[in-house]
Structures are given as structure tokens and as C-alpha cells.
Scaffold this motif. Sequence first.
Motif, PDB file in Angstrom:
ATOM      1  N   ASP A  90      72.853  -3.611  37.162  1.00 42.41           N
ATOM      2  CA  ASP A  90      73.054  -2.320  37.830  1.00 42.41           C
ATOM      3  C   ASP A  90      72.449  -1.152  37.051  1.00 42.41           C
ATOM      4  OD1 ASP A  90      74.517  -3.613  39.851  1.00 42.41           O
ATOM      5  OD2 ASP A  90      76.379  -3.451  38.699  1.00 42.41           O
ATOM      6  N   SER A  91      71.402  -1.433  36.280  1.00 38.73           N
ATOM      7  CA  SER A  91      70.731  -0.350  35.547  1.00 38.73           C
ATOM      8  C   SER A  91      69.254  -0.274  35.912  1.00 38.73           C
ATOM      9  CB  SER A  91      70.882  -0.568  34.041  1.00 38.73           C
ATOM     10  OG  SER A  91      70.235  -1.769  33.634  1.00 38.73           O
ATOM     11  N   GLN A  92      68.907  -0.784  37.138  1.00 39.39           N
ATOM     12  CA  GLN A  92      67.512  -0.778  37.581  1.00 39.39           C
ATOM     13  C   GLN A  92      66.636  -1.503  36.556  1.00 39.39           C
ATOM     14  OE1 GLN A  92      65.931   0.773  40.631  1.00 39.39           O
ATOM     15  NE2 GLN A  92      68.025   0.080  41.043  1.00 39.39           N
ATOM     16  N   SER A  93      67.017  -2.759  36.272  1.00 40.46           N
ATOM     17  CA  SER A  93      66.347  -3.535  35.224  1.00 40.46           C
ATOM     18  C   SER A  93      66.145  -4.971  35.683  1.00 40.46           C
ATOM     19  CB  SER A  93      67.177  -3.537  33.931  1.00 40.46           C
ATOM     20  OG  SER A  93      67.409  -2.235  33.460  1.00 40.46           O
ATOM     21  N   MET A  94      65.325  -5.686  34.927  1.00 44.73           N
ATOM     22  CA  MET A  94      65.159  -7.122  35.128  1.00 44.73           C
ATOM     23  C   MET A  94      64.897  -7.784  33.785  1.00 44.73           C
ATOM     24  SD  MET A  94      61.372  -7.176  36.940  1.00 44.73           S
ATOM     25  CE  MET A  94      61.404  -8.945  37.241  1.00 44.73           C
ATOM     26  N   VAL A  95      65.283  -9.055  33.690  1.00 44.94           N
ATOM     27  CA  VAL A  95      65.053  -9.866  32.495  1.00 44.94           C
ATOM     28  C   VAL A  95      63.995 -10.899  32.850  1.00 44.94           C
ATOM     29  CG1 VAL A  95      66.083 -11.424  30.800  1.00 44.94           C
ATOM     30  CG2 VAL A  95      67.426  -9.534  31.739  1.00 44.94           C
ATOM     31  N   ILE A  96      62.967 -11.028  32.004  1.00 47.86           N
ATOM     32  CA  ILE A  96      61.799 -11.858  32.319  1.00 47.86           C
ATOM     33  C   ILE A  96      61.531 -12.811  31.163  1.00 47.86           C
ATOM     34  CG2 ILE A  96      59.340 -11.837  32.905  1.00 47.86           C
ATOM     35  CD1 ILE A  96      59.749  -8.865  33.690  1.00 47.86           C
ATOM     36  N   LEU A  97      61.137 -14.048  31.522  1.00 46.18           N
ATOM     37  CA  LEU A  97      60.683 -15.028  30.533  1.00 46.18           C
ATOM     38  C   LEU A  97      59.235 -15.370  30.840  1.00 46.18           C
ATOM     39  CD1 LEU A  97      61.695 -16.867  28.156  1.00 46.18           C
ATOM     40  CD2 LEU A  97      61.952 -18.676  29.874  1.00 46.18           C
ATOM     41  N   ALA A  98      58.380 -15.284  29.826  1.00 44.45           N
ATOM     42  CA  ALA A  98      56.967 -15.647  29.961  1.00 44.45           C
ATOM     43  C   ALA A  98      56.649 -16.759  28.980  1.00 44.45           C
ATOM     44  CB  ALA A  98      56.069 -14.433  29.693  1.00 44.45           C
ATOM     45  N   ASP A  99      55.663 -17.601  29.317  1.00 49.96           N
ATOM     46  CA  ASP A  99      55.246 -18.629  28.369  1.00 49.96           C
ATOM     47  C   ASP A  99      54.165 -18.070  27.452  1.00 49.96           C
ATOM     48  OD1 ASP A  99      52.797 -18.695  29.692  1.00 49.96           O
ATOM     49  OD2 ASP A  99      53.091 -20.664  30.585  1.00 49.96           O
ATOM     50  N   ARG A 100      53.642 -18.914  26.583  1.00 52.00           N
ATOM     51  CA  ARG A 100      52.703 -18.427  25.569  1.00 52.00           C
ATOM     52  C   ARG A 100      51.369 -17.966  26.156  1.00 52.00           C
ATOM     53  NH1 ARG A 100      51.563 -23.739  22.109  1.00 52.00           N
ATOM     54  NH2 ARG A 100      52.505 -22.294  20.641  1.00 52.00           N
ATOM     55  N   SER A 101      51.080 -18.323  27.424  1.00 47.96           N
ATOM     56  CA  SER A 101      49.846 -17.853  28.046  1.00 47.96           C
ATOM     57  C   SER A 101      50.043 -16.541  28.796  1.00 47.96           C
ATOM     58  CB  SER A 101      49.314 -18.917  29.013  1.00 47.96           C
ATOM     59  OG  SER A 101      50.122 -19.001  30.167  1.00 47.96           O
ATOM     60  N   GLY A 102      51.270 -15.978  28.758  1.00 45.73           N
ATOM     61  CA  GLY A 102      51.542 -14.752  29.496  1.00 45.73           C
ATOM     62  C   GLY A 102      51.949 -14.987  30.932  1.00 45.73           C
ATOM     63  N   LEU A 103      52.147 -16.248  31.327  1.00 47.53           N
ATOM     64  CA  LEU A 103      52.598 -16.568  32.681  1.00 47.53           C
ATOM     65  C   LEU A 103      54.098 -16.312  32.785  1.00 47.53           C
ATOM     66  CD1 LEU A 103      52.200 -17.938  35.508  1.00 47.53           C
ATOM     67  CD2 LEU A 103      52.749 -20.098  34.374  1.00 47.53           C
ATOM     68  N   LEU A 104      54.504 -15.516  33.784  1.00 51.27           N
ATOM     69  CA  LEU A 104      55.926 -15.264  34.020  1.00 51.27           C
ATOM     70  C   LEU A 104      56.529 -16.502  34.687  1.00 51.27           C
ATOM     71  CD1 LEU A 104      55.984 -11.551  35.251  1.00 51.27           C
ATOM     72  CD2 LEU A 104      55.560 -12.490  32.975  1.00 51.27           C
ATOM     73  N   VAL A 105      57.553 -17.099  34.054  1.00 54.57           N
ATOM     74  CA  VAL A 105      58.102 -18.357  34.552  1.00 54.57           C
ATOM     75  C   VAL A 105      59.510 -18.220  35.103  1.00 54.57           C
ATOM     76  CG1 VAL A 105      56.644 -19.773  33.069  1.00 54.57           C
ATOM     77  CG2 VAL A 105      58.870 -19.015  32.216  1.00 54.57           C
ATOM     78  N   HIS A 106      60.224 -17.143  34.774  1.00 55.31           N
ATOM     79  CA  HIS A 106      61.587 -16.972  35.289  1.00 55.31           C
ATOM     80  C   HIS A 106      61.963 -15.498  35.195  1.00 55.31           C
ATOM     81  CE1 HIS A 106      65.493 -18.162  36.622  1.00 55.31           C
ATOM     82  NE2 HIS A 106      66.117 -17.834  35.507  1.00 55.31           N
ATOM     83  N   ALA A 107      62.750 -15.015  36.157  1.00 55.87           N
ATOM     84  CA  ALA A 107      63.162 -13.605  36.151  1.00 55.87           C
ATOM     85  C   ALA A 107      64.505 -13.452  36.835  1.00 55.87           C
ATOM     86  CB  ALA A 107      62.110 -12.735  36.851  1.00 55.87           C
ATOM     87  N   LEU A 108      65.298 -12.523  36.330  1.00 54.65           N
ATOM     88  CA  LEU A 108      66.566 -12.118  36.932  1.00 54.65           C
ATOM     89  C   LEU A 108      66.558 -10.598  37.011  1.00 54.65           C
ATOM     90  CD1 LEU A 108      68.956 -14.295  34.721  1.00 54.65           C
ATOM     91  CD2 LEU A 108      68.313 -14.787  37.082  1.00 54.65           C
ATOM     92  N   GLY A 109      67.085 -10.008  38.094  1.00 47.18           N
ATOM     93  CA  GLY A 109      67.058  -8.554  38.158  1.00 47.18           C
ATOM     94  C   GLY A 109      67.866  -7.975  39.288  1.00 47.18           C
TER      95      GLY A 109
END
Length: 641
Positions: A90-109
Amino acid sequence: MVAQVRPQEALLRQARRIFLDQSELPPGLINERLARSWQRSRNAGLSPVGRFQDVPRLAEPALRQNLEGHRDFLAHARPVMEHLFAQVRDSQSMVILADRSGLLVHALGDPDFLSKAERVALTPGAFWQEQYRGTNAIGTALVEGVPVEIRGAEHFLERNGFLTCTAAPIFDPSGQVLGVLDISSDQRNHHPHTRGLVRTAAQMIENRLLLSRHGRSLRLHLHHQQEGIGTFAEGILAVSEDGWLIGANQAALALLGLGPGDLGATPLQRIFDIRPGELLAWGRRHPGQALRVGLHRGGQLFVQFQGDAAPIPVVAEPRGALARPVPGDALSPLDTGDAQLAAAIAKARRVLDKPIPLVLHGESGVGKELFAQAIHAASARKDQPFVAVNCAALPEPLIEAELFGYAPGAFTGARKEGSLGRLREAHGGTLFLDEIGDMPLGLQSRLLRVLQERQVTPLGEGRPVPVDFALICATHRQLREESEAGRFRADLYYRLNGLTLNLPPLRQRSDLDRVVARMLAELAPGLGLELHPEVAAAFAAYHWPGNLRQLANGLRTAVALLDGGEAWIGWEHLPDDLVEELRQEREEAVAAPVASLATSLADLSRAAIDRVLAQERGNVSAAARRLGISRNTLYRKLRRD
């Protein structure tokens, strides 16, 4: 009322104007890390405004297959991400996981913010390397290897200026960057504690990964203060049975002044100012307690032992003596992060120099001989011969003479001086019998006699000769099933089967990116070669029927086709046959969901089963695991069809 511009924002705007006009900045105007990133963004040909260039993006089927290669990483990161998101919800945010190549693999927000983020492709499947997105926390953290915060106009691309992003790299237990954890939010809602939250969460993921990989190893938990042990800030070392460092978190490396290259090459006796045997004895007498220990480089730490394994006490060098270079465990370079392979390596270490024969089981090309050579090189026999015999490659009339040797003139065509035979050549060292499952039945009985009596009788001689060797066998066959079918002697099977180690095929391994990085470093040292993201994604989705051998041949060709100065391996550098297979498999993966509606569910199911069975070479158990069903269910489906 006109809003006032804060001095820091005014300085940043001035810096952007100067940089865009003059392509350089006066020293001290902005921090050096941000200045370096802006320069890299410009060098990549990016423009802060105007048309956005095309950026590689993985479609849903390719992303799902790519995630299979990150299964272990995601399993340990997701619970931490969920906990982290609960702190910023509820703070206009998201949590992101990227792999070592910079590919976004998972997100919550937060849903509202996720829709805003989607407009700039801040979603799983997108690549956020600097070369595509300019200065941003994820891409810049990957390049710099340290936590990074990029706020508002610090982003190189103006379209990302509404964001404030805070990212921290995640390191695996071998000290290599595994990925990045990030919190992105509306820049107006930035909180000063975000940086600390992200760093702490990244450390939690690192510790979970280390404990997962080395949970059964002896572990040393370290901190400057006794109360710090057990907190997220503690250092953790994993130690092999013979007292070598085999894993560490970043806190431990920092506390000891070590780098990733020291793992697998540093014994405890070169770190602590106490004999390893004394340190171990204290830990056994005082479980759960911390001991203040001096360091050779100066200073002190509190150390607590955990884990049920115990290193063999190592004879320490005399104090004050110059440290001599000590070779590392030869098995360590093979451990690039896959849990199945790490388990096989750990078991191999436990039986080193014990009279236990080993059987290495795995498909062709998985590296069985390389693994056997590493076991030999890690053993006390390392200075003696390593003799490899491919039982499937020798003509049957010659295999007996090749293995057991012969006396001069023993048969027509024999060398006049005779031959020792491969078994006697291995005396004192290691004998590696590759594809033992293809050895003729008649010779199996002779080999069994040699193993029982520890002596060999060459052809044409009546006098047996003693032999002493460590035995490692390898096969792609299921020897138990072969013996039950009468194609392999049951008594020899039970004689050989001291310990079977299963080496996973490349398509089932979670460390493909690190295997590629290691091979490229060996093929082209110091060049820092990488796969283009599209090629990396295709590699991750491919089933690799030839395993490591196929991968190595493809990369060897790619390196040879690179022009001077090129650092990316693209489609144009790969062998044509490999490109065709990679693209065909990718097209099939994309086409599968839109197959004709007239195709029945049963047909689709059978097609999937047939394809997986073919890729697993008819191995029903392995196919069932990949399909996510039991072996009995798979048998029923095959009978029904």
C-alpha cells in the motif's frame, strides 16, 4: 504557489544538461557510480528522450521454461520477497527479482503501481540491463556488484523518471552474482529505510541458499560480536571434511578479507590463528557456544560451529612460516550451483581414498569422465596414473588383451615385447571403466575375478600379478535392470555398486548460466564473453540432447567466429545446426498453446508424453518426473493409448 526545487534536484538537473550537451561531467557534480552509469548508457547508443529502442522480451512460454532453470533460486527468494512486500504494501511499490542477465523473473506489487510499471515494461519477461534501459537500479547493481539506489531523474531514460528504485545484488555460495532484488516505487513515496530493507532481504536469500547447498557440511558462523551470531549480519562459512572453505556468504568474505576465488582454494589453517584440530575439538566440547579466535591477518572474531559433519584435523604450518600455495579440491570447480550435482560431489568427497568402488550414472555427454578425473585428482592417488577405458569402443576380440595384457607372442599379431594391459597400467592409481554396461558377459566374469583377488593374469602367462587401483565405472544404462534381464552379471553388479552417483543431464540442471560462464572463461580467458539475452533464453529452454559435450562444442565454435572486440555471442556465431534446433524448439513452444482446437486433449497429452520420453531416452521414471505425474500414472496412459 510555485513549488521550490531542492538544491539536490537543481544540481542533478544541471548535471544532466551538462552531460547531454558536452558528453562529460566535471568531477564531484554527481557521485561517481551514477556518472559511470550515465556514460555506459550513452556508449550503448541510448537517447534519454525520443523513440524507445526495441528490447528483447521473453514471451510467456519461453519465460516459463526459463524459470525452470531458476527453480532453486526462486524457491528460496519467494518467501523473502513476500515478507519484504508485506513491509511496503500500500505504498505504491513493487518487489522485483531479476537473474544475473537482468531478466525480471518474479514480481509482487500494489495493483495500481503494477499497471504503471507495465507501461515501462517493469514486468517479468523483460530485460533491464543498462544497455537496454540505461541507468536503473537493477542493471546498475549488476554492473557495479553493490547495492544501488536510482531516484527520479537519475534514471538515464526520462520515461523512467517517475520511479525510485533500490536494488541489491544476490550472491550464490560460491561468491558469484546470482541475481538482483529490487524495490521500485513512485519517486514521491520513497522511504529512506528502503535501502536497508533490500540489503537485509538480499542477505536473507543468500543465507538460505548457502544453508540449502551446504546444510550437511560443517559450518562456521562468524561475527565481531558474540551477540551478532544468529542474526542476518553473521558471516557463514561452509567447510569440507578435510578443512577447506567450500562456500561462504558475502558477510563472511568481508569479515575475513577474502574473495570468491579463495573458495575451494583456502584451508582453515591459513585463516585462523589456531590449529584446525584444536578449533574442532573445542567446537565438539562446547556445542552452540562461540569462541573468540584470532585471525592470521590480524583482529579477532567469534566463531560458532554448526552442522553434523566434521573436518579431518589438518597439520598446520609452523607459525611464522611463509604460506605455500596449496592446490584446491579438484571437485570444487565442477560445483557451479546445481543441487543434484552438488549432492553427488559431496558424496564423492565422503568416500575419497576409501576402498569403495564408484559407479557414475548419466546420459552420454554429462561429463562422467571429467567427474572421474576430478575424483582422482582430489584423492591421495592423484600423482599416480589415471587410466580410462571405453568398454563400448573396443572391438570384442581385442578387449581382453587390452584390459589384462599379454605375454610376448601370446597370439598372432601380438607385440613381441608383450603388453602390460590397462589394469596393470593403473596400478597405484585409478582405473576408469567407461560404459561398463556394454562389456561382454564373458569378460565380466574375468573382471569380477580380478576385483575379488586383486590380481590379474595376462594372456599367455600362468603367473598372476598383483594390482592395486581405485575403481570408477560409468554407464548410461540402468545396471540393476540390465542384471535382472540377464545382460549384466548380478554378482559383478553388486561388486561394483559400492556407491552410485547420478549425474544430471544438462536440461535438468539449475546452473546452466554458470556452466556457460565457466566454459566461456576457459575458452577465452579474460575477455568477459557473454551470451546475448535472446540466445541465453533459447539455451535455457533447449533440451540439450548432447549435454555438456554439445554445449562445449557449440561455444567453442562461437568463440572462434567472434570478431575482435566482440563481447556478445549472438545467433550469427553459433553453428547452423544448433541455431536450427534452438529456433525450432522455441517455435514449437510458442505454437503449442495455439494448436488447432480440433486436436483432442488426448492427442496433445500423448504428443507431450512421446516428446518427453524421447528426450529422456525412454527412461520412464525421468519422464514421469518432468511431466509431474507418478510412474504408475504414466504407465497407465501409455497402455491406454
